[in-house]
Design a protein around this motif. Structure first.
Motif, short mmCIF file in Angstrom:
data_model
loop_
_atom_site.label_atom_id
_atom_site.label_comp_id
_atom_site.label_asym_id
_atom_site.label_seq_id
_atom_site.Cartn_x
_atom_site.Cartn_y
_atom_site.Cartn_z
N GLU A 31 0.85 -1.19 0.00
CA GLU A 31 0.00 0.00 0.00
C GLU A 31 0.88 1.24 0.00
O GLU A 31 1.93 1.26 0.66
CB GLU A 31 -0.93 0.03 1.22
CG GLU A 31 -2.01 -1.03 1.19
CD GLU A 31 -3.01 -0.88 2.34
OE1 GLU A 31 -2.73 -0.08 3.26
OE2 GLU A 31 -4.04 -1.56 2.31
N TYR A 55 1.07 5.55 0.34
CA TYR A 55 0.42 6.73 0.89
C TYR A 55 1.25 7.97 0.55
O TYR A 55 2.46 7.90 0.39
CB TYR A 55 0.28 6.62 2.42
CG TYR A 55 -0.61 5.49 2.87
CD1 TYR A 55 -1.95 5.72 3.18
CD2 TYR A 55 -0.11 4.19 2.99
CE1 TYR A 55 -2.78 4.69 3.59
CE2 TYR A 55 -0.94 3.14 3.40
CZ TYR A 55 -2.27 3.40 3.70
OH TYR A 55 -3.08 2.37 4.10
N VAL A 58 -2.96 12.98 4.76
CA VAL A 58 -2.40 11.80 4.11
C VAL A 58 -3.44 11.21 3.16
O VAL A 58 -4.62 11.06 3.52
CB VAL A 58 -1.98 10.74 5.15
CG1 VAL A 58 -1.51 9.47 4.45
CG2 VAL A 58 -0.88 11.30 6.05
N LYS A 116 -4.27 7.96 0.57
CA LYS A 116 -3.92 6.62 0.13
C LYS A 116 -4.06 6.52 -1.37
O LYS A 116 -5.00 7.04 -1.95
CB LYS A 116 -4.83 5.59 0.81
CG LYS A 116 -4.49 4.14 0.45
CD LYS A 116 -5.45 3.18 1.16
CE LYS A 116 -5.17 1.74 0.78
NZ LYS A 116 -6.11 0.80 1.42
N GLU A 117 -3.09 5.88 -2.01
CA GLU A 117 -3.13 5.73 -3.46
C GLU A 117 -4.41 5.03 -3.89
O GLU A 117 -4.79 3.99 -3.35
CB GLU A 117 -1.92 4.93 -3.94
CG GLU A 117 -1.75 4.94 -5.45
CD GLU A 117 -0.41 4.39 -5.86
OE1 GLU A 117 0.38 5.13 -6.46
OE2 GLU A 117 -0.14 3.21 -5.57
#
Length: 430
Positions: free
Chosen positions: A100, A102, A110, A112-113
């Motif tokens: 994952e 970020y 932040v 998250k992709e």
């Protein structure tokens, strides 16, 4: 989980050690809450992870973890979405892996992709705002001040009472940080051996006046008078105190970032000591106003030095503080936005070139300059007629973003240009 690797890319890698990125990631993985964690235990917590070669994920599951191997600084690799990127590579007992990614986009935010849209964006706000023109539109249409418009929007998420409570907690952390920084001596960590100055300056300015807490300290400062030099010295002292605390891994408020955390507390303390009566209500008004200006910059440009240079941090914090001070000093909505514009206009193009990647030189002193510029911008706006202003806040936001796009990447929090390479010091010395 059998194992975990942390990969730091771009600016997070290049200034990661100096900014304590690796420390923050490990504490987060361990389940430590940045709001409540005892910062005096940071060193011992990290030392235990290193010595025991073990990391307790979320404070629940322990896995083997070699700090020198499992946290990798990929100095030459950058992900396309944002320069501040990190990936977690998890290995499980059954042989499966999970990755994952970020992105730290500034101000503690932040992403998250693959999940760029926040669920918060789905809330229907009574006064949707993406620009200063939007904000001014709602102010003029409703007759509300800036902080009143912001409070109405915040009430879409929580009660007004809860918002006030949260804002005053922010102010409490700012007060504690400023007070602590003004009473802590020594040398900052990291290898530059920068001497802390706020405590010595605090002692010198007070000239033996005694006190036992923040309230009495403020009274002792007021007793010293209000000459121009005295006020200037105290504004600098407040700002130095906060960012020396930041450099020493103390608890600060991202306003809008850690590197620029000293500007707003310094200006609020200036108002508390040398301005009108700074009641809790006035502090709430100031912080709400500042937050909206910061939000406008975040939406129209950036509050990340890795994306925009130091103009995105100190410049934005100065703009936020200028608007806040103008609002609580009795300025109109247009004057508050004019103050924000003036403050940023004179930070345009400021580069981010931290020596050895540490948030110390020139970062700490820049907070003093940002605070003083904010006060000057507010005074100018309060003595001006906004109808005659040639530059709008939105024009400055757009210009800041264009400047950021044009700026060479070595001047964007990479420690690869400017002072960072013109000071005779190598990273190996830190």
């Amino acid at each position: 989980m059998a194992g975990l690797q942390v990969l730091l890319y771009g600016s997070l890698a290049k200034t990661g050690k100096g900014h304590g990125t690796d420390v923050a990631v490990l504490l987060g993985l361990s389940g430590c809450d940045p709001v409540t964690f005892d910062v005096s235990k940071i060193d011992s917590t990290i030392a235990a992870i290193q010595q025991e070669r073990s990391l307790c994920i979320g404070g629940v599951q322990s896995i083997g973890f070699n700090l020198s191997e499992d946290v990798q600084f990929l100095f030459t690799e950058t992900l396309p979405f944002h320069p501040n990127a990190l990936s977690f590579l998890a290995r499980f007992d059954n042989g499966e892996t999970l990755a994952e990614t970020y992105y730290s986009i500034g101000g503690g935010f932040v992403v998250k992709e693959g999940e760029e849209s926040s669920h918060l964006a789905q809330v229907a706000l009574p006064f949707p705002i993406n620009s200063s023109a939007d904000l001014l539109h709602w102010c003029l249409k409703t007759g509300l001040s800036i902080h009143e418009v912001v409070m109405e929007n915040e009430s879409a998420w929580r009660s007004e009472e809860k918002t006030r409570e949260g804002v005053l907690k922010i102010w409490q952390v700012m007060k504690e940080c400023t007070y602590r920084g003004c009473h802590t001596t020594g040398t900052l960590p990291g290898g530059l051996f920068v001497k802390r100055r706020a405590a010595d300056l605090n002692k010198r300015l007070l000239k033996g006046r005694t006190y036992n807490n923040h309230e009495e300290w403020i009274a002792a400062i007021k007793a010293g008078g209000n000459s121009f030099q005295y006020i200037l010295d105290w504004v600098s002292c407040f700002a130095l105190a906060v960012n020396e605390e930041n450099a020493a891994f103390g608890r600060v408020v991202t306003a809008p970032t850690n590197g620029a955390a000293g500007v707003i507390p310094a200006v609020l303390h200036y108002y508390l000591v040398f301005g009108e009566e700074a009641t809790d209500e006035k502090i709430v008004q100031a912080i709400l106003t500042a937050s909206e200006v910061g939000s406008i910059f975040k939406k129209g440009a950036t509050i990340s030095a890795a994306m925009g240079g130091c103009q995105a941090e100190i410049g934005v914090s100065s703009s936020m503080a200028a608007a806040a001070l103008t609002e609580v000093s009795g300025g109109t909505q247009r004057q508050a936005l004019m103050a924000a514009e003036i403050a940023m206009e004179h930070h345009l193009g400021m580069t981010c070139d931290p020596i050895a990647g540490l948030v110390q030189v020139p970062c700490i002193e820049r907070n003093t300059m940002g605070a003083i510029k904010a006060i000057t911008a507010s005074q100018l706006a309060l003595q001006s007629a906004p109808d005659y202003a040639k530059v709008s806040l939105d024009a400055v936001v757009e210009t800041m973003w264009e400047t950021a796009l044009d700026m060479n990447s070595k001047y964007k929090e990479t420690a690869e240009g400017g002072l960072a390479i013109n000071i005779p010091l190598s990273l190996s010395e830190c």
